[in-house]
Scaffold this motif. Sequence first.
Motif: not given
Length: 140
Positions: A22-33
């Motif tokens: 599963r691919l998730l995006l860390m909800n922190d717009a400071q980094y493509p994480w």
Amino acid sequence: MFILDSRLEQDTLPIGDFPLCRLLLMNDAQYPWFILVPRREAVSELFQLDAADQQQLWRETTAFAEIVKDSFGADKMNVATLGNVVSQLHMHVIARSRDDAAWPAPVWGRHQPKPYTQDQAAAIRARLKTVLTDQFRFGE
């Protein structure tokens, strides 16, 4: 049955699924994480995956890290599995830039997260749609 850890569910935005992860995006717009989580039950360590899943995790992680580096113009990629807070096996894939909020230190615990706006999250999804293969299924 695969169940996503509640902390990962709380801290991330769902993107979709590779064949294993599963691919998730860390909800922190400071980094493509991004975070890849193998959809396997009760796995907290790499060695708990069978050999085929270990190889698949590595294929998905390295291919995705290359896509992220190219798509986001990263100066350095941080790829790691830690699991000190969330024991469910997950792989961090973080695009780092010399001008990001934490450079050159690790991103963990450096700054308060800045959640994505709906437009920012949609832009990330749109960017990924142009580069991910047909083996990736985008979620809702």
